[in-house]
Design a protein around this motif. Sequence first.
Motif, PDB file in Angstrom:
ATOM      1  N   ILE A   1      -8.368   2.160 -10.337  1.00  0.00           N
ATOM      2  CA  ILE A   1      -7.373   1.393 -10.838  1.00  0.00           C
ATOM      3  C   ILE A   1      -6.519   0.320  -9.405  1.00  0.00           C
ATOM      4  N   SER A   2      -6.349   1.783  -8.758  1.00  0.00           N
ATOM      5  CA  SER A   2      -5.296   1.378  -7.684  1.00  0.00           C
ATOM      6  C   SER A   2      -5.747   0.381  -6.484  1.00  0.00           C
TER       7      SER A   2
ATOM      8  N   VAL B   1      -6.385  -6.807  -5.302  1.00  0.00           N
ATOM      9  CA  VAL B   1      -6.308  -8.297  -6.097  1.00  0.00           C
ATOM     10  C   VAL B   1      -4.692  -8.237  -5.141  1.00  0.00           C
ATOM     11  N   ALA B   2      -3.980  -7.430  -4.801  1.00  0.00           N
ATOM     12  CA  ALA B   2      -2.583  -8.181  -3.998  1.00  0.00           C
ATOM     13  C   ALA B   2      -2.488  -8.247  -2.849  1.00  0.00           C
TER      14      ALA B   2
ATOM     15  N   VAL C   1       0.667  -1.120   0.175  1.00  0.00           N
ATOM     16  CA  VAL C   1       0.055   0.319  -0.153  1.00  0.00           C
ATOM     17  C   VAL C   1       0.677   1.255  -0.034  1.00  0.00           C
ATOM     18  N   LEU C   2       1.682   1.323   0.943  1.00  0.00           N
ATOM     19  CA  LEU C   2       3.295   2.423   0.641  1.00  0.00           C
ATOM     20  C   LEU C   2       3.510   3.109  -0.649  1.00  0.00           C
TER      21      LEU C   2
ATOM     22  N   ARG D   1      -3.149 -12.871   1.230  1.00  0.00           N
ATOM     23  CA  ARG D   1      -4.210 -13.861   1.626  1.00  0.00           C
ATOM     24  C   ARG D   1      -3.510 -15.128   1.212  1.00  0.00           C
ATOM     25  N   ASN D   2      -3.776 -15.207   0.424  1.00  0.00           N
ATOM     26  CA  ASN D   2      -3.018 -16.923   0.169  1.00  0.00           C
ATOM     27  C   ASN D   2      -1.938 -17.268   0.204  1.00  0.00           C
ATOM     28  N   GLN D   3      -1.112 -16.375   0.487  1.00  0.00           N
ATOM     29  CA  GLN D   3       0.459 -16.406   1.030  1.00  0.00           C
ATOM     30  C   GLN D   3       0.347 -16.852   2.248  1.00  0.00           C
TER      31      GLN D   3
END
Length: 455
Positions: free
Chosen positions: A185-186, A192-193, A36-37, A198-200
Amino acid sequence: MGGLTIIREIYHQITAGFIKNLMPRTLFGRSILIVVLPILLLQILVTYIFYERHWDDVARRLAQGVAGDVAAVISLRDRFPGATAEADILNIARGQMRLAVSIEEGAQLPEGSDKQQNYGFLESHLVNALKESLPARPFNISTNKKLESVILLIQLPDGVLQVIVRDKRLFSTTTYIFVMWMVAISLVLLGVALLFLRNQMRPIRQLATAAEQFGKGQFVEDFKPSGAQEIRSASRAFHVMKHRILRQITQRTEMLAGVSHDLRTPLTRMKLQLAMMPESDESKASLEGDVADMEKMVEGYLAFARGQEAEAVEETNITELFQDTVMNARRQGTAVSLEAPKNLHAEIRPSSFKRCITNLISNAARYATEIWITVKASDTEMIILIDDDGPGIPEKKRKDVFRPFFRLDPSRNMETGGSGLGMTIARDVIHGHGGQISLGDSPVGGLRIEIRLPL
């Protein structure tokens, strides 16, 4: 110089501590911050450049266009005087320049109306453009209540020219559209990120949970390694480590149990031979004492081996377990008092845990006349305090008492020193539950045993 160095070090420590407190505690939170940063900084930088450069240029050029049209209307009126020419010029301004133009004959602007005022962003650009296009003519700018248009009043020799400019001629809607698209878009990329992160994080949490359960002595099933290559390698290494530890514990337990069981056969033969010896034999009593000591040692070894065996974890009423243990101790003549909350439940191995508490009470009863047991519980842990009024244990030897076969009695007498496995069994049981056991000084003058178990 020394004072400045100290101040600089204090400043760095305070700054580092402040930043550390602001940082998220979890890996997921820090990963989100890493994603985010940069996006936030990029948004701020792009927005600043856009507003500072692009939007400013667009607003200035639109204002110059409006000012040029107004100046053209005034120039045409001055060049072509007459009512007919004036009407034609005003019609051209309304139709082709999209300006609502009217002339109030003989009117005068109020004094001081052309002085500097607090204009907004668009009005300031329009003021500058009008000063460039109409340097010698006083004018006044105002906006309507709905901010849909800008009203220009320009002083002419024979009256006041009123020009109403719609905001579309001074303002470009592409500015807001650009910002909205950039933010949208951000947000999509951020979503998506977050989903990817979360999956990682899921396999990392799975590995951490398995390691915590195994550290508490609970049964952990093998799980399929997933996630990134490094996480898969860590999961496979955990599986290998788990099986090695379990295999080592099993081999040690089986060896000790086998040796202790095999010793029972010669002990039984010795007891039969002693029973057949005449009572007048002076060595019979001494041999019987030795055999009894050996039997106690073998029972101690078997108890230690049983403490290493796997036992299922189940929901247990801790209060009832302590009440039963205390009642058994009182039947054997031990003065024990219990203070525990009502209906305290926890997931433990009831048999091994009860054996642990029994060993601790037996050890205390060997040296003390009275024992106090206190059980406390919070949302995260259970604390058990066992105090006695005995002589206690010297601080230098408190760690040694947890070693197998260590006894405080140097005479090695089984009646006074035991087999040296009671505290070892207690420690292994507590560690198997993911807890900690420590020794200290009791308020009543003896030894305090403090046990902390996670809930």
